[in-house]
Motif scaffolding. Structure first.
Motif, PDB file in Angstrom:
ATOM      1  N   ALA A 172       0.856  -1.190   0.000  1.00 37.73           N
ATOM      2  CA  ALA A 172       0.000   0.000   0.000  1.00 37.73           C
ATOM      3  C   ALA A 172       0.887   1.233   0.000  1.00 37.73           C
ATOM      4  CB  ALA A 172      -0.914   0.011   1.226  1.00 37.73           C
ATOM      5  N   VAL A 173       0.544   2.192  -0.815  1.00 37.09           N
ATOM      6  CA  VAL A 173       1.325   3.423  -0.863  1.00 37.09           C
ATOM      7  C   VAL A 173       1.188   4.152   0.469  1.00 37.09           C
ATOM      8  CG1 VAL A 173       1.102   3.669  -3.353  1.00 37.09           C
ATOM      9  CG2 VAL A 173      -0.612   4.688  -1.847  1.00 37.09           C
ATOM     10  N   ALA A 174       2.213   4.889   0.832  1.00 36.21           N
ATOM     11  CA  ALA A 174       2.190   5.637   2.079  1.00 36.21           C
ATOM     12  C   ALA A 174       1.075   6.670   2.050  1.00 36.21           C
ATOM     13  CB  ALA A 174       3.542   6.312   2.310  1.00 36.21           C
ATOM     14  N   ALA A 175       0.258   6.674   3.089  1.00 34.91           N
ATOM     15  CA  ALA A 175      -0.883   7.581   3.145  1.00 34.91           C
ATOM     16  C   ALA A 175      -1.270   7.799   4.595  1.00 34.91           C
ATOM     17  CB  ALA A 175      -2.069   7.002   2.366  1.00 34.91           C
ATOM     18  N   PRO A 176      -1.988   8.890   4.881  1.00 31.51           N
ATOM     19  CA  PRO A 176      -2.459   9.103   6.255  1.00 31.51           C
ATOM     20  C   PRO A 176      -3.431   8.001   6.678  1.00 31.51           C
ATOM     21  CG  PRO A 176      -2.599  11.123   4.955  1.00 31.51           C
ATOM     22  CD  PRO A 176      -2.319  10.012   3.990  1.00 31.51           C
ATOM     23  N   LEU A 177      -3.671   7.900   7.962  1.00 29.38           N
ATOM     24  CA  LEU A 177      -4.598   6.901   8.480  1.00 29.38           C
ATOM     25  C   LEU A 177      -6.031   7.233   8.097  1.00 29.38           C
ATOM     26  CD1 LEU A 177      -3.296   6.366  12.130  1.00 29.38           C
ATOM     27  CD2 LEU A 177      -3.222   4.713  10.258  1.00 29.38           C
ATOM     28  N   GLN A 178      -6.814   6.181   7.916  1.00 32.78           N
ATOM     29  CA  GLN A 178      -8.240   6.375   7.737  1.00 32.78           C
ATOM     30  C   GLN A 178      -8.841   6.923   9.029  1.00 32.78           C
ATOM     31  OE1 GLN A 178     -10.390   3.120   6.002  1.00 32.78           O
ATOM     32  NE2 GLN A 178      -8.578   2.334   4.937  1.00 32.78           N
ATOM     33  N   PRO A 179      -9.930   7.688   8.928  1.00 31.65           N
ATOM     34  CA  PRO A 179     -10.513   8.295  10.137  1.00 31.65           C
ATOM     35  C   PRO A 179     -10.833   7.283  11.231  1.00 31.65           C
ATOM     36  CG  PRO A 179     -11.471   9.257   8.166  1.00 31.65           C
ATOM     37  CD  PRO A 179     -10.612   8.125   7.702  1.00 31.65           C
ATOM     38  N   ALA A 180     -11.283   6.084  10.857  1.00 31.56           N
ATOM     39  CA  ALA A 180     -11.660   5.086  11.859  1.00 31.56           C
ATOM     40  C   ALA A 180     -10.465   4.601  12.671  1.00 31.56           C
ATOM     41  CB  ALA A 180     -12.339   3.901  11.172  1.00 31.56           C
ATOM     42  N   LEU A 181      -9.256   4.770  12.127  1.00 31.94           N
ATOM     43  CA  LEU A 181      -8.056   4.302  12.814  1.00 31.94           C
ATOM     44  C   LEU A 181      -7.321   5.394  13.559  1.00 31.94           C
ATOM     45  CD1 LEU A 181      -6.546   1.910  10.103  1.00 31.94           C
ATOM     46  CD2 LEU A 181      -7.858   1.292  12.135  1.00 31.94           C
ATOM     47  N   GLN A 182      -7.823   6.603  13.499  1.00 34.61           N
ATOM     48  CA  GLN A 182      -7.141   7.711  14.147  1.00 34.61           C
ATOM     49  C   GLN A 182      -7.491   7.723  15.637  1.00 34.61           C
ATOM     50  OE1 GLN A 182      -8.110  11.238  11.918  1.00 34.61           O
ATOM     51  NE2 GLN A 182      -7.101  10.532  10.065  1.00 34.61           N
ATOM     52  N   SER A 183      -6.843   6.820  16.342  1.00 33.66           N
ATOM     53  CA  SER A 183      -7.075   6.662  17.775  1.00 33.66           C
ATOM     54  C   SER A 183      -5.778   6.210  18.431  1.00 33.66           C
ATOM     55  CB  SER A 183      -8.185   5.644  18.033  1.00 33.66           C
ATOM     56  OG  SER A 183      -8.251   5.283  19.403  1.00 33.66           O
ATOM     57  N   TYR A 184      -5.583   6.607  19.685  1.00 30.88           N
ATOM     58  CA  TYR A 184      -4.391   6.162  20.403  1.00 30.88           C
ATOM     59  C   TYR A 184      -4.414   4.661  20.642  1.00 30.88           C
ATOM     60  CZ  TYR A 184      -7.476   6.238  24.487  1.00 30.88           C
ATOM     61  OH  TYR A 184      -8.508   6.022  25.373  1.00 30.88           O
ATOM     62  N   TRP A 185      -5.613   4.035  20.519  1.00 31.71           N
ATOM     63  CA  TRP A 185      -5.698   2.578  20.680  1.00 31.71           C
ATOM     64  C   TRP A 185      -4.999   1.846  19.546  1.00 31.71           C
ATOM     65  CZ3 TRP A 185      -6.465   0.438  25.041  1.00 31.71           C
ATOM     66  CH2 TRP A 185      -7.280   1.026  26.006  1.00 31.71           C
ATOM     67  N   LEU A 186      -4.831   2.511  18.405  1.00 34.68           N
ATOM     68  CA  LEU A 186      -4.078   1.884  17.312  1.00 34.68           C
ATOM     69  C   LEU A 186      -2.645   1.601  17.748  1.00 34.68           C
ATOM     70  CD1 LEU A 186      -3.910   1.116  14.212  1.00 34.68           C
ATOM     71  CD2 LEU A 186      -3.011   3.429  13.881  1.00 34.68           C
ATOM     72  N   VAL A 187      -2.058   2.549  18.473  1.00 40.11           N
ATOM     73  CA  VAL A 187      -0.683   2.373  18.942  1.00 40.11           C
ATOM     74  C   VAL A 187      -0.597   1.195  19.898  1.00 40.11           C
ATOM     75  CG1 VAL A 187       1.242   3.486  20.120  1.00 40.11           C
ATOM     76  CG2 VAL A 187      -0.287   4.844  18.666  1.00 40.11           C
ATOM     77  N   ILE A 188      -1.560   1.074  20.808  1.00 42.75           N
ATOM     78  CA  ILE A 188      -1.483   0.059  21.859  1.00 42.75           C
ATOM     79  C   ILE A 188      -1.952  -1.294  21.362  1.00 42.75           C
ATOM     80  CG2 ILE A 188      -2.248  -0.524  24.185  1.00 42.75           C
ATOM     81  CD1 ILE A 188      -2.739   2.486  24.636  1.00 42.75           C
ATOM     82  N   HIS A 189      -3.159  -1.351  20.836  1.00 40.33           N
ATOM     83  CA  HIS A 189      -3.777  -2.629  20.456  1.00 40.33           C
ATOM     84  C   HIS A 189      -3.038  -3.317  19.320  1.00 40.33           C
ATOM     85  CE1 HIS A 189      -6.593  -5.592  19.057  1.00 40.33           C
ATOM     86  NE2 HIS A 189      -6.902  -4.894  17.978  1.00 40.33           N
ATOM     87  N   VAL A 190      -2.795  -2.596  18.242  1.00 39.64           N
ATOM     88  CA  VAL A 190      -2.161  -3.216  17.081  1.00 39.64           C
ATOM     89  C   VAL A 190      -0.699  -3.546  17.366  1.00 39.64           C
ATOM     90  CG1 VAL A 190      -1.651  -2.958  14.630  1.00 39.64           C
ATOM     91  CG2 VAL A 190      -3.762  -2.028  15.548  1.00 39.64           C
TER      92      VAL A 190
END
Length: 335
Positions: A172-190
């Motif tokens: 996937a080409v480099a791109a900003p995060l989708q709105p649904a993923l713009q959460s601090y939980w992305l850093v922790i959970h994923v």
């Protein structure tokens, strides 16, 4: 924020270089595995402490309940053994190449994050990059504590396959995060999910090799060429068990964080999403493996089989559930 295309390109080049160096390191490890005596010698050294003062057959080594730590079996124990064989030198060069590939791998990940100004695990391509990096780093840690360097090719093979698939079909080409993923939980959970998945690759490979070694001891003539160069059953069992013990709490933490994020995003902790179901199945399988080891004393083929099933479910969750099924996690391919 706009994407830095130059850094993104450097990241892609670093990724490709890392894959190429991993392949070269794997070739060197295969040379050691095929032509060196290290495999057979490691198996004999690790089995020797169990046979002192007791008449124990090789096939029964997995049933011994004592806990001789494989950490006390360094890669080169005792006094100097003279000049290293050519195959051993290839193995040591393989380790050096693996470290070099890890540096390129880290560079690819860091440059990807700098290019997008976010954590670099927002899609399947980046997620697989993190999983493979954790797997290789975990294996290098195992190599410092156990004489199993000649098995490195079997660990690098799935890593190379995953990175090839990620860099081609899942790129996937480099791109900003989708709105649904713009959460601090992305850093922790994923991050927790990727770290545990990467470490789980080690016990998966070790358990599969355990089954091969077990078949060799039951039928030496059929598996003599390959099985005799594997470490003892006890060493393979310990590697699988101890890496699973390390990864399971991280995986549990990731599952709990995923439930909390789901409640914050979708208003429920559990929604029978395919990703949630398969992740829970994997958790149950690994919990059953650890429970059987702790209570029933399973240290043989049955425990290795459970661990292989857990690894298979993890791989199924990584690819089939993310890429084939439709669910709330489909928009990102991670979670």
């Amino acid at each position: 924020m706009p994407v830095n295309e130059a850094l993104s390109q450097y990241s892609d080049w670093s990724y490709t270089t890392a894959v190429a160096v991993y392949v070269l390191a794997m070739v060197f490890f295969l040379i050691e595995q095929a032509f060196g005596r290290k495999g057979r010698g490691a198996a004999e050294r690790t089995r020797a402490p169990q046979l002192v003062g007791a008449a124990v057959s090789p096939g029964e080594s997995s049933k011994i309940t004592s806990e001789p730590a494989f950490e006390v079996l360094p890669d080169e124990p005792g006094p100097p053994r003279g000049p290293r064989s050519r195959a051993e030198r290839f193995g040591r060069m393989g380790v050096a190449l693996t470290v070099l590939a890890v540096l390129f791998h880290i560079a690819a990940l860091v440059l990807r994050g700098l290019a997008t100004s976010r954590v670099p695990w927002g899609n399947m391509y980046e997620y697989i990059m993190v999983v493979c990096l954790i797997a290789v780093v975990a294996w290098l840690a195992v190599l410092r504590r156990s004489p199993v360097r000649h098995l490195s090719a079997f660990v690098l093979l799935p890593v190379v396959i995953l990175m090839f698939v990620g860099g081609t079909m899942l790129y996937a080409v480099a791109a900003p995060l989708q709105p649904a993923l713009q959460s601090y939980w992305l850093v922790i959970h994923v991050a927790a999910a990727a770290a545990s998945s990467g470490v789980f690759l080690i016990p998966g490979v070790a358990s599969m090799l355990y089954l091969v070694r077990s078949r060799h001891e039951n039928n030496p003539a059929k598996f003599a060429r390959f099985g005799s160069k594997l470490p003892s059953l006890d060493v393979l069992d310990r590697i699988a068990y101890r890496t699973t013990v390390f990864a399971f709490p991280v995986f549990t933490f990731g599952v709990i964080c995923g439930a909390v994020w789901a409640e914050a995003a979708w208003g429920r902790f559990w929604g029978w999403d395919p990703k949630e179901i398969v992740a829970f199945v994997a958790w149950v399988v690994y919990a059953a493996y650890l429970h059987s080891r702790a209570t029933a004393g399973w240290r043989g083929t049955r425990a290795a089989t459970i661990n292989v099933i857990g690894f298979a479910v993890t791989v199924f969750n990584l690819f089939f559930v993310n890429l084939v099924t439709a669910g709330l996690h489909s928009y990102a391919g991670v979670g």
